[in-house]
Design a protein around this motif. Structure first.
Motif, PDB file in Angstrom:
ATOM      1  N   GLN A  61      65.786  25.161  80.184  1.00  0.00           N
ATOM      2  CA  GLN A  61      66.616  24.289  79.031  1.00  0.00           C
ATOM      3  C   GLN A  61      67.604  23.691  79.637  1.00  0.00           C
ATOM      4  O   GLN A  61      67.893  23.869  80.868  1.00  0.00           O
ATOM      5  N   ASP A  88      62.076  23.187  66.303  1.00  0.00           N
ATOM      6  CA  ASP A  88      62.941  24.067  66.917  1.00  0.00           C
ATOM      7  C   ASP A  88      62.280  24.991  67.821  1.00  0.00           C
ATOM      8  O   ASP A  88      62.111  26.080  67.520  1.00  0.00           O
ATOM      9  N   THR A  89      62.098  24.613  68.903  1.00  0.00           N
ATOM     10  CA  THR A  89      61.374  25.568  69.912  1.00  0.00           C
ATOM     11  C   THR A  89      62.165  25.988  71.080  1.00  0.00           C
ATOM     12  O   THR A  89      62.474  25.315  72.091  1.00  0.00           O
ATOM     13  N   ASP A 132      71.377  24.342  63.187  1.00  0.00           N
ATOM     14  CA  ASP A 132      70.228  23.203  63.703  1.00  0.00           C
ATOM     15  C   ASP A 132      70.689  21.802  63.317  1.00  0.00           C
ATOM     16  O   ASP A 132      71.824  21.573  63.034  1.00  0.00           O
ATOM     17  N   ASN A 184      70.034  21.783  68.769  1.00  0.00           N
ATOM     18  CA  ASN A 184      70.791  22.748  68.182  1.00  0.00           C
ATOM     19  C   ASN A 184      72.427  22.328  68.423  1.00  0.00           C
ATOM     20  O   ASN A 184      72.687  21.791  69.240  1.00  0.00           O
ATOM     21  N   ASN A 204      66.531  21.267  72.008  1.00  0.00           N
ATOM     22  CA  ASN A 204      66.210  21.870  70.643  1.00  0.00           C
ATOM     23  C   ASN A 204      67.164  20.942  69.453  1.00  0.00           C
ATOM     24  O   ASN A 204      66.963  21.068  68.476  1.00  0.00           O
ATOM     25  N   THR A 257      58.434  30.271  67.397  1.00  0.00           N
ATOM     26  CA  THR A 257      58.924  29.211  67.797  1.00  0.00           C
ATOM     27  C   THR A 257      58.276  28.054  66.571  1.00  0.00           C
ATOM     28  O   THR A 257      57.431  28.599  65.674  1.00  0.00           O
TER      29      THR A 257
END
Length: 537
Positions: free
Chosen positions: A249, A241-242, A439, A416, A414, A237
């Motif tokens: 989520q 970006d976790t 990302d 992404n 996050n 982690t």
């Protein structure tokens, strides 16, 4: 030695306490015999009764052997086990001290970096304010000087007017003549100075930039902590970006609600809420805030409700490639390959916001208000005004990260970005479609292609046509080749087959209620829409 004696006469077990000397069956008899058959101490009467015919010897005869066993245990324990345990205790204490020192050092590094960032921010604030102050002082000097010149001009004119009035009243003919000759009727005022200007534009990416500047924390949970979590959870982690645990989520393209719902979980069985023939052709779809979904075909966007009824239709003068919904303004955005335009739906009209250099094929509005546009060989980040920013890399002799983008979706947890790359041969591809996850800086995190799909789902082919993050932060893929909808974890692990149909899926999205909408059927043929519930509400 055993601590139990069996009474065959009464059919029950008589239990002998610790270190007794009397027989539990014959109360007055001393335990001075040993039954090798039953591995127990007995009395003389037991030898002739319950243990008759057994291998019995006097207890004193086995005492030397028992003493040797005890001495051997003492020696082995003192010379091996005690030393080994003590050594392990010492090593564990050393590991504990090292562990505490390490994490104390990590914590200090985190604090130092935080303090440095604070100092850098303070310096940056001071430098910026100094620049503002300097420009302010320059403008103040210019305006003050200009004001003084005007005041001097005003005083001179007043004095000249006074002299004129006095001359008119008391002056001689020659004085009046001379004054009239000296009058300057064309009054020239000092030129107004051109001031410097200053504006401050806050960076909307400050959170991302701060996380990058702060650094990355890599955590590797222990096996014990990993065993208590769901498989496929990431082992690393980071601050920027976790990956969150399974079921905690949230989605982007699929839902405009960005709040986490820890009560939501994936259901074991998929429920078809409704199924109907689409009243319009569907090439792409996205949710509408408040209910229903927007759909698009080549030249029109159509709003459908959950019963498949048309709520609104807007004709567009140019060909529509893709549509998406802004998670902040909830406005619909479209892109067109006809004139390379990116448009926003406001007040019932399509307003062009900017044009791209290459033909746009898909787009997505990010949480920080930027527009991700997919074109041949790249994904580019644009401001709402159309200023290009970061983009995926394209090398001269290397395969680009994204070759033929068709769909983009962003995760609000996050940030992404998932991209469907159909890898067209016309774009120099090999016809090997895949889902590529990047990302927020558009750096590749992983690629989910045919080999990964086969290892998880046992499907020989994979042809993703659309992708969206679901309400739990996982990816739903419309697999054109297998007539199926698949579910992936946030780190690209295959989780399950969601649904299979006799028709091919074209588009998917998740509405604001967490319901999965999927359009099935070939373009320019009869299409149907299914609404699927696969998460708890």
């Amino acid at each position: 030695m055993a601590e139990k004696a069996i009474s065959f006469n009464k059919g029950q077990i008589a239990v002998r306490g610790q270190d007794p000397t009397k027989c539990v069956h014959h109360k007055v008899e001393t335990l001075d015999w040993f039954c090798e058959t039953c591995d127990d101490v007995i009395c003389a009467k037991c030898v002739s009764t319950s243990h008759k015919g057994h291998d019995n010897i006097l207890l004193s005869e086995v005492t030397p052997d028992n003493k040797r066993k005890i001495k051997s245990f003492i020696n082995e324990t003192e010379q091996k086990e005690l030393i080994e345990i003590q050594l392990k205790i010492s090593l564990t204490q050393h590991s504990l001290d090292k562990h505490l020192n390490h994490f104390e050092s990590v914590s200090e590094e985190v604090k130092k970096q935080g303090e440095k960032l604070k100092e850098d921010i303070d310096v940056l604030i001071a430098e910026t304010l100094a620049q503002v102050k300097h420009l302010e002082e320059e403008n103040t000097k210019l305006l003050t000087s200009y004001k003084n010149e005007l005041e001097k001009k005003l005083a001179d004119l007043k004095e000249q007017l006074k002299h004129c009035k006095e001359t008119l009243q008391t002056g001689t003919d020659i004085q009046v003549f001379d004054l009239s000759k000296r009058l300057q009727t064309n009054i020239i005022l000092p030129e107004k100075p051109k001031l410097g200007s200053g504006d401050f534009t806050p960076n909307n990416r400050r959170s991302t930039i701060l996380k990058e500047a702060f650094g990355k924390l890599s955590l590797r949970p222990s096996e014990q902590s990993q065993s208590s979590t769901v498989p496929d959870q990431s082992d690393e982690t980071s601050v920027d970006d976790t990956p969150l645990p399974f079921g905690h989520q949230q989605s982007v393209k699929g839902s405009t609600d960005t709040g986490q719902d820890p009560e939501k979980v994936h259901l074991p069985q998929i429920k078809i809420l409704s199924e109907w023939e689409s009243p319009c052709q569907i090439y792409a779809m996205c949710p509408k805030s408040g209910g229903g979904v927007w759909t698009s075909n080549c030249s029109k966007v159509t709003l459908l409700n959950s019963q498949g009824e048309i709520q609104q239709g807007i004709q567009n003068p140019v060909f529509i490639e893709d549509i998406t919904l802004s998670p902040t303004t909830h406005n619909l955005w479209v892109c067109s390959s006809t004139d390379n335009s990116v448009m926003e739906l406001t007040s019932g009209k399509m307003t062009r916001r900017f044009k791209t250099k290459d033909e746009p094929r898909c787009l997505c509005i990010t949480r920080d208000g930027y527009i991700l546009v997919g074109t041949k060989h790249r994904i580019t980040d644009y401001t709402p005004e159309g200023k290009p920013g970061i983009a995926t890399k394209t090398y001269l002799f290397k395969k680009p990260k994204v070759r033929s983008p068709r769909s983009i979706s962003q995760c609000p947890i996050n940030d992404n970005v998932a991209v469907v790359d159909v890898d067209d041969e016309e774009d120099g591809g090999k016809g090997e479609p895949a889902v590529i996850v990047l990302d927020r800086q558009l750096q590749q995190l992983y690629r989910y292609g045919e080999s990964q799909h086969y290892s998880g789902s046992m499907c020989l082919t994979l042809h993703p046509l659309d992708v969206t993050y679901d309400s739990l932060g996982f990816l739903v893929i419309a697999d054109f080749a297998n007539n199926s909808l698949h579910l992936l974890s946030d780190n690209g692990q295959y989780l399950r087959l969601l649904h299979t149909d006799i028709e091919r899926p074209r588009a998917v999205c998740i509405d604001t209620e967490g319901v999965l909408w999927a359009a099935f059927g070939l373009y320019n043929t009869d299409q149907k829409v299914k609404r699927l519930q696969y998460t708890s509400v």
